[in-house]
Design a protein around this motif. Structure first.
Motif, mmCIF file in Angstrom:
data_model
loop_
_atom_site.group_PDB
_atom_site.id
_atom_site.type_symbol
_atom_site.label_atom_id
_atom_site.label_comp_id
_atom_site.label_asym_id
_atom_site.label_seq_id
_atom_site.Cartn_x
_atom_site.Cartn_y
_atom_site.Cartn_z
ATOM 1 N N ARG A 48 31.857 112.113 81.267
ATOM 2 C CA ARG A 48 33.139 112.868 81.379
ATOM 3 C C ARG A 48 34.169 112.004 80.794
ATOM 4 N NH1 ARG A 48 37.499 112.645 84.149
ATOM 5 N NH2 ARG A 48 36.835 110.769 85.167
ATOM 6 N N ARG A 49 34.329 110.730 81.187
ATOM 7 C CA ARG A 49 35.358 109.991 80.565
ATOM 8 C C ARG A 49 35.299 109.851 79.243
ATOM 9 N NH1 ARG A 49 35.788 104.608 84.996
ATOM 10 N NH2 ARG A 49 36.345 105.882 86.908
ATOM 11 N N ALA A 50 34.126 109.667 78.567
ATOM 12 C CA ALA A 50 34.213 109.535 77.017
ATOM 13 C C ALA A 50 34.730 111.026 76.405
ATOM 14 C CB ALA A 50 32.804 109.488 76.510
ATOM 15 N N ALA A 51 34.185 112.006 77.292
ATOM 16 C CA ALA A 51 34.914 113.351 76.721
ATOM 17 C C ALA A 51 36.369 113.553 76.754
ATOM 18 C CB ALA A 51 33.987 114.237 77.476
ATOM 19 N N ALA A 52 36.738 113.029 77.864
ATOM 20 C CA ALA A 52 38.319 113.042 78.063
ATOM 21 C C ALA A 52 39.001 112.224 76.930
ATOM 22 C CB ALA A 52 38.638 112.690 79.660
ATOM 23 N N GLN A 53 38.574 110.955 76.790
ATOM 24 C CA GLN A 53 39.072 110.048 75.981
ATOM 25 C C GLN A 53 39.187 110.584 74.571
ATOM 26 O OE1 GLN A 53 40.376 106.708 76.488
ATOM 27 N NE2 GLN A 53 40.263 107.487 78.303
ATOM 28 N N GLU A 54 38.099 111.327 74.310
ATOM 29 C CA GLU A 54 37.872 111.960 72.718
ATOM 30 C C GLU A 54 39.037 113.057 72.865
ATOM 31 O OE1 GLU A 54 37.557 112.553 68.914
ATOM 32 O OE2 GLU A 54 36.588 110.691 70.243
ATOM 33 N N GLU A 55 39.199 113.817 73.554
ATOM 34 C CA GLU A 55 40.095 115.172 73.955
ATOM 35 C C GLU A 55 41.719 114.314 73.524
ATOM 36 O OE1 GLU A 55 41.518 118.425 76.670
ATOM 37 O OE2 GLU A 55 39.912 117.378 77.382
ATOM 38 N N VAL A 56 41.831 113.483 74.261
ATOM 39 C CA VAL A 56 43.312 112.589 74.324
ATOM 40 C C VAL A 56 43.498 112.301 73.032
ATOM 41 C CG1 VAL A 56 44.463 110.595 75.134
ATOM 42 C CG2 VAL A 56 43.401 112.091 76.714
ATOM 43 N N ARG A 57 42.415 111.708 72.251
ATOM 44 C CA ARG A 57 42.609 111.044 70.972
ATOM 45 C C ARG A 57 42.840 112.324 69.932
ATOM 46 N NH1 ARG A 57 38.857 106.997 72.527
ATOM 47 N NH2 ARG A 57 37.245 108.071 72.058
ATOM 48 N N SER A 58 41.852 113.416 70.039
ATOM 49 C CA SER A 58 42.382 114.420 69.380
ATOM 50 C C SER A 58 43.581 114.962 69.207
ATOM 51 C CB SER A 58 41.075 115.394 69.606
ATOM 52 O OG SER A 58 41.308 116.803 68.663
ATOM 53 N N ASN A 59 44.157 115.263 70.606
ATOM 54 C CA ASN A 59 45.323 115.869 70.804
ATOM 55 C C ASN A 59 46.406 114.754 70.189
ATOM 56 O OD1 ASN A 59 44.440 117.944 72.086
ATOM 57 N ND2 ASN A 59 44.922 117.017 74.418
#
Length: 159
Positions: A48-59
């Motif tokens: 979950r944290r890795a997915a959230a980090q990737e979403e933040v990077r993408s944004n």
């Protein structure tokens, strides 16, 4: 008789050992189940944290792209303004054939060129500062969103 007591004692010990081994086996089995559940929970939290980090990077990358496109548009508008100011400065010196007017025209041309150069420098510096501000703001918001995602908090949507 001693052998009888000894046999009874040994039988009691073996029964007691068997009880304790059964209890330890049940406890070990419970520990293994708890460990497996904890590991599964930790892995899902990590994902979950890795997915959230990737979403933040993408944004953040999307925001940087948008800011860069806006900066490019502002640079183009600035160049157009600089060209117009240079044309105006060049036209300011074209006066009538009167020598006094020509001298005033040359002075006006120099002043207009200085102002045009000053405008170009100020605009370039403002563009640099705007780009730096955009990068800092995007980085700060990405950092905050990343922290919120890791802390499992909902982000502040009032901004």
């Amino acid at each position: 008789m001693a052998w009888g007591f000894w046999g009874t004692y040994q039988h009691g010990r073996s029964t007691m050992d068997a009880e304790w081994q059964a209890r330890w086996a049940v406890r070990d089995s419970g520990d293994q189940q708890a460990w497996a559940l904890a590991e599964t929970k930790a892995r899902s939290e990590e994902q979950r944290r890795a997915a959230a980090q990737e979403e933040v990077r993408s944004n953040a990358r999307g925001q940087e792209y948008t800011a860069a496109a806006g900066a490019d548009g502002a640079d183009a508008a600035g160049r157009s303004l600089h060209d117009e100011a240079a044309r105006y400065a060049a036209a300011a010196g074209k006066c009538a054939a009167d020598s006094a007017a020509a001298a005033r025209g040359q002075a006006a041309t120099r002043a207009a060129m200085v102002l045009s150069d000053l405008l170009a420098r100020a605009d370039a510096r403002a563009g640099e500062l705007a780009k730096a501000y955009d990068r800092a703001r995007i980085g700060g918001l990405a950092c905050e969103a990343s922290y919120d995602a890791l802390a499992n908090r909902s982000p502040d949507t009032t901004r």
